[in-house]
Design an enzyme around this catalytic site. Structure first.
Site, PDB file in Angstrom:
ATOM      1  N   GLY A  45       0.837  -1.198   0.000  1.00  0.00           N
ATOM      2  CA  GLY A  45       0.000   0.000   0.000  1.00  0.00           C
ATOM      3  C   GLY A  45       0.867   1.240   0.000  1.00  0.00           C
ATOM      4  N   GLN A  50       2.722   9.994   1.420  1.00  0.00           N
ATOM      5  CA  GLN A  50       4.054   9.396   1.544  1.00  0.00           C
ATOM      6  C   GLN A  50       5.006   9.827   0.434  1.00  0.00           C
ATOM      7  OE1 GLN A  50       2.336   5.242   2.223  1.00  0.00           O
ATOM      8  NE2 GLN A  50       4.279   5.111   3.300  1.00  0.00           N
ATOM      9  N   CYS A  95       6.137  -0.265   7.255  1.00  0.00           N
ATOM     10  CA  CYS A  95       5.730   0.956   6.548  1.00  0.00           C
ATOM     11  C   CYS A  95       6.885   1.394   5.657  1.00  0.00           C
ATOM     12  CB  CYS A  95       5.394   2.046   7.569  1.00  0.00           C
ATOM     13  SG  CYS A  95       4.879   3.598   6.807  1.00  0.00           S
ATOM     14  N   LEU A  96       6.575   1.703   4.396  1.00  0.00           N
ATOM     15  CA  LEU A  96       7.630   2.111   3.466  1.00  0.00           C
ATOM     16  C   LEU A  96       8.292   3.412   3.913  1.00  0.00           C
ATOM     17  CD1 LEU A  96       5.901   1.308   0.033  1.00  0.00           C
ATOM     18  CD2 LEU A  96       7.739   0.022   1.163  1.00  0.00           C
ATOM     19  N   HIS A 137      -4.320   1.314   7.527  1.00  0.00           N
ATOM     20  CA  HIS A 137      -2.958   1.864   7.627  1.00  0.00           C
ATOM     21  C   HIS A 137      -2.812   3.063   6.675  1.00  0.00           C
ATOM     22  CE1 HIS A 137       1.606   1.165   7.870  1.00  0.00           C
ATOM     23  NE2 HIS A 137       1.485   1.988   6.850  1.00  0.00           N
ATOM     24  N   GLU A 138      -3.337   2.913   5.448  1.00  0.00           N
ATOM     25  CA  GLU A 138      -3.182   3.987   4.456  1.00  0.00           C
ATOM     26  C   GLU A 138      -4.061   5.196   4.794  1.00  0.00           C
ATOM     27  OE1 GLU A 138      -0.668   3.693   2.672  1.00  0.00           O
ATOM     28  OE2 GLU A 138      -0.407   1.552   3.045  1.00  0.00           O
ATOM     29  N   HIS A 141      -2.300   7.301   7.144  1.00  0.00           N
ATOM     30  CA  HIS A 141      -1.342   8.203   6.481  1.00  0.00           C
ATOM     31  C   HIS A 141      -2.038   9.472   6.010  1.00  0.00           C
ATOM     32  CE1 HIS A 141       2.493   6.167   6.339  1.00  0.00           C
ATOM     33  NE2 HIS A 141       1.971   5.057   5.848  1.00  0.00           N
TER      34      HIS A 141
HETATM   35 ZN    ZN Z   1       2.855   3.240   5.896  1.00  0.00          ZN
END
Ligand code: ZN
Length: 165
Positions: A45, A50, A95-96, A137-138, A141
């Site tokens: 995701g 991000q 998480c990226l 999660h997204e 963000h």
């Molecule tokens: Zn993340």
């Protein structure tokens, strides 16, 4: 185009994204770039915040594409959780934007997600499993929240100290 992903503690990750209100060609291009960036990372995701873009949009694909399965991308504009199940579960999330960290996060196991798709149509789907977890999660963000904001402060301190080494 693969976009650079912001890393914690970039202050842009703590900003909430404004509603998009509709689909523009800019958003369509951003959606394609987000998908390309997510698949290249690789990740399941990625939210517009991000990559430093103030758009309320995320992409996800929780299928087994990393093991050669067919890609099943979601592009969710102005996403919103309209209902959540009463059962919660704790699972490790990465998480990226916080490379090298996994944190156990408690979330509802099922949610109903509403969003605008790339054609401008409003969609609704009941999600469970990985889809429910990644979608939440997204959306976090897009609200300027990270997994570090979802765990207790002592655990956060421990993880942040470990990642700074
Ligand atoms: Zn993340």
């Amino acid at each position: 185009m693969i976009l650079p992903i912001l890393n914690h503690p970039d202050p842009r990750l703590a900003k909430a994204a404004p509603e998009s209100g509709g689909v523009t060609s800019d958003l369509q291009i951003l959606a394609a770039d987000l998908l390309e960036t997510m698949y290249a990372a690789p990740g399941r995701g990625l939210a517009a915040t991000q990559v430093g873009r103030e758009a309320r949009m995320f992409v996800m694909d929780t299928s087994d594409w990393q093991d050669g399965g067919r890609r099943q991308p979601y592009v969710c504009i102005d996403p919103e959780i309209t209902e959540q199940g009463s059962e919660t579960a704790s699972e490790d999330e990465g998480c990226l934007s916080i490379p090298g960290i996994n944190a156990s996060v408690e979330r509802p196991e099922t949610v109903t997600l509403a969003w605008t798709d790339l054609s401008g149509n409003r969609q609704t789907e009941e999600l469970s499993g990985a889809k429910a977890r990644v979608a939440q999660h997204e959306i976090d963000h897009l609200d300027g929240k990270l997994i570090l904001d979802r765990i207790d402060p002592a655990e956060r301190e421990r993880l942040e100290a470990a990642s700074a080494e």
